[in-house]
Motif scaffolding. Structure first.
Motif, PDB file in Angstrom:
ATOM      1  N   LEU A  93      74.239  43.241  12.079  1.00 36.68           N
ATOM      2  CA  LEU A  93      73.556  41.896  12.266  1.00 36.68           C
ATOM      3  C   LEU A  93      72.179  41.836  11.354  1.00 36.68           C
ATOM      4  N   LEU A 100      73.750  37.287   9.474  1.00 33.13           N
ATOM      5  CA  LEU A 100      72.757  36.687  10.261  1.00 33.13           C
ATOM      6  C   LEU A 100      71.502  36.766   9.344  1.00 33.13           C
ATOM      7  N   SER A 109      69.919  28.783   9.611  1.00 36.93           N
ATOM      8  CA  SER A 109      70.790  29.592  10.496  1.00 36.93           C
ATOM      9  C   SER A 109      71.337  28.900  11.737  1.00 36.93           C
ATOM     10  N   MET A 112      72.052  29.447  17.960  1.00 41.19           N
ATOM     11  CA  MET A 112      73.004  30.617  18.082  1.00 41.19           C
ATOM     12  C   MET A 112      73.009  31.023  19.272  1.00 41.19           C
ATOM     13  N   ARG A 218      76.339  29.203  16.723  1.00 43.83           N
ATOM     14  CA  ARG A 218      77.139  30.343  16.153  1.00 43.83           C
ATOM     15  C   ARG A 218      77.119  31.585  17.149  1.00 43.83           C
ATOM     16  N   PHE A 220      76.823  35.586  18.029  1.00 45.57           N
ATOM     17  CA  PHE A 220      76.630  36.709  17.249  1.00 45.57           C
ATOM     18  C   PHE A 220      77.018  37.730  18.310  1.00 45.57           C
TER      19      PHE A 220
END
Length: 545
Positions: A93, A100, A109, A112, A218, A220
């Motif tokens: 990441l 990212l 971005s 998240m 998103r 992660f």
């Protein structure tokens, strides 16, 4: 009256003994200022003291309040990284060229969700990413706030965007604590761009996050930190809390290699390295022997917060305490990470069930011990094994299900810790029992057929005919009552569409079963001492029936 600067506070701390545990300013210092100003009226009379005395007692009180709050913060909080360059772990990441980092650099971005185990850096990473932009940063925890507080942040964010053109980043820790209905409040504000949400959760977002919210974020995944990561974090922490580091203006040095060297050398020799003749790797903290450092990395199990808590305990311990005593204290201070409502709960019961299915009795016993040792409800394990008795053993052993039900009753009657013996008995039996999924697979095939058309009528031959009218309509006509005959008889038992379908297949029927030579060779090598499987001859030339 000017407020005391951080330099003043740190200089005062340097002159005090044992000040090395507070080398980093805590964020709580900013909250100490209102206390100082509110106390100004209470101590105003002291400002008329005799000449030569300090005429700013409220400034001293502000310093004391800041120092008290700083002391109260755990070491893990005080030593959070200040820049992305200081962040340890998660190279997928934070590394160059990662998705990212590319999103952050491009400024797109979006919202998240950070999903990962405790202590892997979710909160720290969110704070560091917020510093990369000039957006307003707000931080809340779903454990202590409700919808009202979140709505206030949203309205403020809307005002900031309207008047100043600045976006707001909202970091919401433990986002899964909001139920799926409460999570709906985020949708319009994310959709219209008023806020950028960064949520952190230890739970699987697929199950805990509203589908509509999840589609706008998103996800992660943060991994559990490795032992090398923990060693580096501990090394940097030792340097930052070291008195020499606090009293020196020289830049910090990286002693990660030294920590990793002493921990790896510990594994290379059999005798304890912390003998009296061996110098301690860190003179300021002689109790931090290679054995202690290795234990901290091991006991933390990838949790940086736990590692720093253990380090704080070790540093605060007197150097005269024997290493064995300190090790015992460290081990006792670490609580289990098993959560009976979290992913580990489902992961371990899945591991137990699959090991029983694979006839791996030793492995199944290990997972049973892990779960019960962590405080799992024995009734939950027993119920799952009742399912396993029919799903996996099934028709191959008619005693499996009665034993599973007896074990369930035993667990209910006697409870822990004695019922662990009953569960061990059941797990061992199910692991060694022959396996058959004929009944389970038959139901799945029948269920799929039934779902095709749930309105198909029952054949007339199978219908009950309690009245004359029903008999006249042909109900039960031609039905042959099997016990009346000395030979097999035929009845139309399913709708005509499924007359030729076989849902419950004969024992030994291999239709639909896979043949994977690589999987077989792996089993032969790892579990059959490299010998060929005895049943291989029946399947040569592609014959799998």
């Amino acid at each position: 009256m000017p407020k005391p600067g951080l330099a003043t506070i740190f200089q005062k701390r340097k002159d005090q003994p044992n000040s090395h545990l507070s080398s980093q300013p805590s964020q709580s210092q900013h909250h100490a200022q209102p206390e100082a100003s509110s106390s100004k009226r209470k101590i105003s009379s002291l400002s008329q003291a005799a000449p030569g005395t300090d005429r700013t007692p409220h400034t001293k009180r502000a310093k004391t309040a800041a120092q008290n709050l700083e002391k109260a913060a755990p070491l893990a909080e005080r030593l959070r990284p200040r820049t992305l360059a200081d962040f340890v772990g998660q190279p997928h990441l934070t590394g160059p060229g990662s998705l990212l980092m590319n999103l952050i650099e491009s400024g797109s971005s979006g919202s998240m969700i950070f999903w990962g185990p405790p202590g892997c850096g979710k909160t720290t990473l969110a704070r560091l990413l917020a510093k990369q932009s000039d957006a307003v940063f707000k931080e809340l925890s779903a454990t202590v706030v409700g919808i009202k507080e979140v709505r206030e942040v949203f309205e403020e964010a809307k005002g900031q965007l309207t008047l100043l053109g600045r976006k707001t980043i909202l970091f919401l820790d433990e986002v899964h604590r909001f139920n799926k209905s409460q999570q709906d409040i985020f949708l319009p504000y994310i959709e219209q761009g008023y806020i950028q949400l960064i949520g952190a959760t230890t739970e699987n977002p697929s199950f805990k996050i509203n589908g509509a919210l999840l589609s706008r974020c998103r996800v992660f995944v943060l991994e559990r930190l490795t032992d090398d990561d923990i060693s580096e974090i501990v090394a940097r922490a030792i340097h930052r809390v070291s008195p020499q580091s606090n009293q020196s203006h020289e830049p910090a040095i990286d002693i990660t290699d030294e920590v990793q060297h002493v921990t790896s050398s510990q594994t290379a020799v059999s005798e304890p390295p912390s003998s009296p003749s061996q110098p301690a790797p860190f003179p300021a903290f002689p109790q931090l022997t290679p054995q202690i450092l290795k234990s901290i990395a091991s006991l933390s199990t990838g949790d940086a917060r736990t590692a720093l808590s253990l380090l704080e305990l070790a540093i605060s311990t007197s150097p005269s305490i024997p290493t064995s005593t300190l090790l015992d204290s460290l081990r006792r201070s670490v609580s289990t990470s098993y959560d009976r409502t979290g992913d580990s709960h489902y992961d371990m019961i899945s591991a137990l069930h699959k090991c029983v299915r694979a006839s791996q009795g030793s492995a199944a016993m290990y997972w049973l011990a892990r779960m019960l040792g962590a405080g799992e409800d024995p009734m939950y394990v027993a119920r799952r094994m009742v399912v396993c008795a029919s799903e996996d053993v099934g028709l191959a052993d008619k005693h499996a299900l009665p034993l599973a039900m007896a074990t369930l009753q035993a667990c209910q009657t006697i409870g822990m810790p004695e019922c662990r013996i009953n569960l061990a008995h059941l797990v061992a039996y199910l692991s060694e029992a022959p396996k058959s999924t004929r009944a389970y697979e038959a139901y799945k095939r029948a269920e799929a057929a039934a779902q095709l058309d749930m309105t198909l009528p029952v054949p007339l031959q199978l219908r009950n005919a309690p009245t004359t009218l029903m008999k006249e309509l042909g109900y039960s006509k031609g039905y042959a009552y099997n016990p009346d005959y000395a030979h097999p008889v035929h009845n139309d038992c399913v709708p005509i569409q499924f007359v030729n379908d076989v849902f419950l297949r004969k024992e030994g029927d291999m239709e639909g079963k896979m043949w994977d030579e690589d999987k077989l060779k792996e089993w032969e090598f790892k579990e059959n001492d490299g010998q060929d499987w005895g049943g291989r001859d029946k399947f040569i030339n592609g014959n799998t029936k």
